[in-house]
Design a protein around this motif. Structure first.
Motif, short mmCIF file in Angstrom:
data_model
loop_
_atom_site.label_atom_id
_atom_site.label_comp_id
_atom_site.label_asym_id
_atom_site.label_seq_id
_atom_site.Cartn_x
_atom_site.Cartn_y
_atom_site.Cartn_z
N ARG A 206 0.78 -1.43 -0.11
CA ARG A 206 -0.12 -0.04 -0.05
C ARG A 206 0.82 1.25 -0.07
NH1 ARG A 206 -4.67 2.24 -1.52
NH2 ARG A 206 -5.87 3.54 0.35
N PHE A 207 1.73 1.36 0.60
CA PHE A 207 2.87 2.28 0.88
C PHE A 207 4.23 2.30 0.22
CE2 PHE A 207 0.14 1.68 4.51
CZ PHE A 207 -0.80 3.01 4.31
N LYS A 209 7.38 2.29 -2.16
CA LYS A 209 7.85 3.19 -3.35
C LYS A 209 8.72 2.58 -4.08
CE LYS A 209 6.37 7.69 -1.57
NZ LYS A 209 5.89 7.05 -0.14
N ALA A 255 -4.33 -0.81 6.94
CA ALA A 255 -3.58 0.07 5.64
C ALA A 255 -4.39 0.19 4.61
CB ALA A 255 -2.50 -0.77 5.62
N ARG A 260 -4.00 6.89 0.92
CA ARG A 260 -2.68 6.56 0.24
C ARG A 260 -1.39 7.29 0.97
NH1 ARG A 260 -0.99 2.90 -4.22
NH2 ARG A 260 1.18 3.22 -4.18
N ARG A 261 -1.91 8.70 0.95
CA ARG A 261 -0.88 9.76 1.39
C ARG A 261 -1.22 9.98 2.79
NH1 ARG A 261 3.40 11.00 -1.55
NH2 ARG A 261 3.07 10.32 -3.68
#
Lengths: 262, 253
Positions: A206-207, A209, A255, A260-261
């Motif tokens: 989900r987070f 990068k 989550a 998302r941010r």
């Protein structure tokens, strides 16, 4: 006394998280969760053999897992049956054979629940040492093969053309997975070990990068789940293995409900 | 000039599930030559590429490659699991001794700088093909092996991609061996065509192959409509279909 028990459990959990995070992300990326499940189920066959021969559990489980990894690789090369069919046949045959063997033992009072669901609070010093040494080997091996594994995940043949020994790397990865599943059985049990491999990475996705970022997030999430499970088990006397998985699943749900941010 | 072949394929036979996929296939690839394999589905094109790449062992026959030869390979399809968070740049950097600046230069050359920081799963089919082509170029290839390079690309984009491939051949002095479905497009951008249907039906210069009875019987009506694709538009589309003014404009934004 309770404190040292808890400390051992926490240490065992930490060691396991160090291994399941880097392996788990690849299990998710390479769609190997069914493979993990099959290995976990065959661990029961290893356990039965250990009980029959009266040898160390980990040794027998690891040996059976390694054997199964190799046989599976050979069978998959032949492609006579679909992959998941082969895995399904193996996993359930091994599980059933293990259960039958255990039932035939002279000592009938084997606490199966302990192996199916794990018991992190009963971990002994020798097991802790084994966990600790594996928790060094696994991340180091993954770090050394990181690029190769990642490229194989993206495209296996491309990796092969670019000179990566894909069969060897795949074997190394599968063996690590087999060892970790054998060790993880003590913590969350045969039925639940795969969840510790896939739920934290699925939450981390989900987070995340980058691939590396996802490994670190998975590690943090695994640690939180294990801590939560152990505490819950301590305070409310719930079974530790399932408590850890419930913890991981709760984090997963949180989550994916969050924006998302953050 | 160097006239000895860089790849010699001799008498390849491949059997899969009791059926001969390839029989009696021989050809030679010379430096700087663009060779295209065409043929219907199941004709063994991809299998032949895999034999040349060393990914598949033939039941019979040999592949000889020049020593110390770099091969740039562009696979047919890349479907990356969406759970893998990886950007285009990161994907191109995966490999031994890859420098960021070198990768950036190549991305600019092929015109994909604008997607460098995008997740690789999010870019268009045309962009993905260019990313794969960029990767194939990273280690100074002597031969490019491309499996259906224009898959998932619209017709204008396809012509452009073939143009890019022949430009690459000139810029890198490399040979190209590719599989293609796009009969009329590929005719204009290739030196040698091999028409494959489990064996080599016919081969030669594109103009002679397109007249060959074996080729015509294999491709029937489709073959009759071929006009070598050479017409020009008064404007230009990039691989996404948007209009651009310069054919190889690289986007630094």
């Amino acid at each position: 006394m309770m404190d040292s028990l808890m400390l051992d459990a926490l240490l065992a959990g930490l060691c396991l998280a160090v291994m399941t995070a880097p392996l788990g992300v690849f299990v998710v990326w390479r769609r190997m969760s069914y493979f993990g499940d099959s290995l976990a189920h065959s661990a029961l066959l290893g356990l039965a053999i250990a009980l029959w021969l009266n040898i160390a559990h980990f040794l027998a489980i690891a040996a059976v897992s390694v054997l199964i990894v190799i046989v599976l690789m050979v069978l998959q090369k032949k492609q006579s049956l679909p992959n998941d069919t082969i895995l399904g046949i193996f996993s359930h045959t091994a599980l059933s054979t293990g259960l039958v063997m255990i039932s035939l033992l002279d000592t009938p009072n084997v606490d199966l629940m302990q192996f199916l669901l794990g018991d992190i609070l009963s971990i002994g010093p020798s097991e802790l040492w084994l966990l600790a040494s594996l928790s060094l080997i696994v991340p180091i091996t993954i770090a050394l093969t990181w690029r190769a594994l990642l490229l194989m995940t993206v495209h296996c043949e491309l990796a092969q053309v670019e000179g990566i020994a894909v069969t060897r790397i795949h074997l190394i990865f599968s063996l690590l997975l087999a060892f970790v599943i054998a060790m993880g059985m003590k913590v969350v049990g045969i039925l639940l070990i795969t969840s510790l491999l896939i739920i934290p990475p699925a939450t981390a996705r989900r987070f995340a990068k980058s691939p590396e970022h996802m490994v670190f997030l998975s590690f943090a999430i695994s640690c939180c789940s294990i801590l939560a499970g152990i505490l819950a088990s301590f305070w409310y006397d719930t079974p530790p293995g399932p408590s850890i998985v419930v913890g991981a699943a709760s984090l997963f749900i949180v989550a994916w409900s969050l924006p998302r941010r953050l | 000039m160097n006239s000895s072949p860089i790849i010699q394929v001799h008498d390849i036979h491949v059997k899969r599930q009791g059926k001969w996929v390839l029989q009696n296939v021989s050809f030679e690839l010379f430096p700087k030559q663009i060779m295209t394999l065409i043929g219907p589905n199941g004709s063994g094109k991809t299998t032949l590429l895999k034999v040349v790449l060393g990914l598949t062992k033939p039941n019979q026959g040999t592949v000889r490659k020049q020593a110390k030869m770099n091969i740039g390979y562009m696979p047919q399809r890349l479907s990356i699991n969406t759970t893998l968070p990886i950007t285009v740049e990161k994907f191109l950097l995966l490999g031994k001794h890859r420098k960021k600046s070198h990768v950036a230069d190549k991305m600019a050359e092929i015109g994909i700088s604008h997607v460098a920081s995008h997740p690789i799963q999010s870019i268009s089919g045309g962009e993905l093909q260019r990313v794969l082509l960029t990767r194939a170029l990273l280690n100074q290839p002597h031969v490019l092996i491309l499996d259906e390079p224009t898959q998932g690309v619209d017709v204008n984009g396809q012509a452009e991609l073939y143009e890019l491939i022949s430009h690459i051949r000139d810029a890198y002095d490399c040979a190209v061996l590719m599989v293609s479905h796009d009969l009329h497009l590929v005719m204009a951008a290739t030196d040698q065509v091999i028409c494959l249907n489990n064996h080599i039906c016919c081969s030669g210069h594109p103009n002679s192959v397109s007249q060959h009875p074996a080729y015509l019987s294999l491709f029937g009506d489709a073959a009759n409509n071929i006009a070598t694709y050479t017409h020009h538009h008064n404007h230009h589309h990039d691989i996404d279909g948007s209009i651009v003014t310069h054919p190889k404009a690289s986007d630094d934004g």
